[in-house]
Design an enzyme around this catalytic site. Structure first.
Site, PDB file in Angstrom:
ATOM      1  N   TYR A 155      37.984  30.751  38.508  1.00  0.00           N
ATOM      2  CA  TYR A 155      38.942  31.584  39.231  1.00  0.00           C
ATOM      3  C   TYR A 155      39.151  32.922  38.523  1.00  0.00           C
ATOM      4  CZ  TYR A 155      43.239  33.403  41.191  1.00  0.00           C
ATOM      5  OH  TYR A 155      44.173  34.241  41.764  1.00  0.00           O
ATOM      6  N   LYS A 159      38.155  36.865  39.812  1.00  0.00           N
ATOM      7  CA  LYS A 159      39.100  37.980  39.901  1.00  0.00           C
ATOM      8  C   LYS A 159      38.686  39.128  38.983  1.00  0.00           C
ATOM      9  CE  LYS A 159      41.617  36.323  43.125  1.00  0.00           C
ATOM     10  NZ  LYS A 159      41.533  36.929  44.475  1.00  0.00           N
TER      11      LYS A 159
END
Length: 264
Positions: A155, A159
């Site tokens: 994750y 990002k």
């Protein structure tokens, strides 16, 4: 183009930050194109937004884990004769756990959702916006993109891609009237942590999570002002500032402590 004919397309627009953004855009007279997987949820949200704000709401049920889905959204929007004036890339998910143990197929889905869909929607709509020299794009990233994230390794990495990609495109379009704004929320009170199986982490159990309505407001205001970036919330600003002064291995160790399972 008059505001009453402008459309905002929002991915993940039925819950969390995406839905709060949908409400703000509707309050400000924008018609909406909401993209999410669940048609029932889309119908409920569309009815609420139409009733409360009197705007048109187009719903498209698409699974953005699938590589072709953003292209299908683009084609369907075009077939309806609609012009997207504002694009909000918002849909994203994570997975909690040590990378050695987590499900690679879910991670590949997350990469497609968090990176592939952002990339595709931005490519397709940026081409149109640059051609007419008008448009705005909001990239919902995360402060996680500014630091390594043990127990959320994929994750945070997705990002980081969004942040780097956004900064590069911002420079490429700086001579146009098209703007791209990067929104960096901190841990926010949404369904993200449930979907990531992260509800037992210290971050969720021992921290006050940010209000998605406040995050959405920060993002909307920055977008309208044409800002390059906004970090939502003082705590998040301090956290990002502190990590820039620390070695990466120390940041990773600190994040590991913050996200490990709660001992309560």
């Amino acid at each position: 183009m008059a505001k009453d004919t402008q459309y905002t397309l929002i991915t993940g627009g039925t819950e969390g930050i995406g839905y709060e953004l949908a409400k703000i855009f509707a309050q400000n007279g924008y018609h909406l194109i909401l993209v999410a997987r669940d048609q029932t949820e889309l119908d409920q949200r569309a009815a609420e937004l139409r009733q409360n704000h009197g705007v048109e709401v187009v719903t498209l049920a698409k699974d953005l884990f699938l590589r072709q889905a953003p292209f299908e959204v683009y084609d369907e929007v075009k077939a309806r004769g609609l012009q997207v004036n504002v694009l909000v890339n918002n849909a994203g998910q994570g997975q909690y756990g040590e990378f050695v143990d987590t499900d690679i197929n879910r991670e590949l889905d997350i990469v497609q959702l968090n990176i592939g869909a952002y990339l595709t929607f931005t490519k397709l709509y940026l081409q149109e916006m640059v051609a007419r020299n008008e448009g705005k794009i909001l990239m919902v990233s995360s402060i996680g993109g500014e630091m390594p994230g043990p127990l959320q390794a994929v994750y945070h990495a997705t990002k980081a891609f969004v942040s780097s990609f956004s900064e590069a495109v911002q420079d490429e379009i700086k001579e146009t009237n098209v703007t791209l704004t990067k929104l960096l929320p901190g841990p926010t009170d949404t369904e993200f942590f449930h979907k990531a199986d992260m509800e037992e982490s210290k971050m969720v159990k021992e921290q006050d999570l940010d209000d998605p309505a406040k995050v959405a407001k920060d993002g909307y205001e920055a977008l309208m002002a044409g800002k390059l970036e906004v970090i939502s919330g003082m705590r998040s600003k301090m956290m990002v500032g502190a990590t820039k002064l620390m070695p990466d291995n120390m940041v990773a160790a600190t994040m590991h402590q913050m996200t490990k399972p709660s001992e309560e």
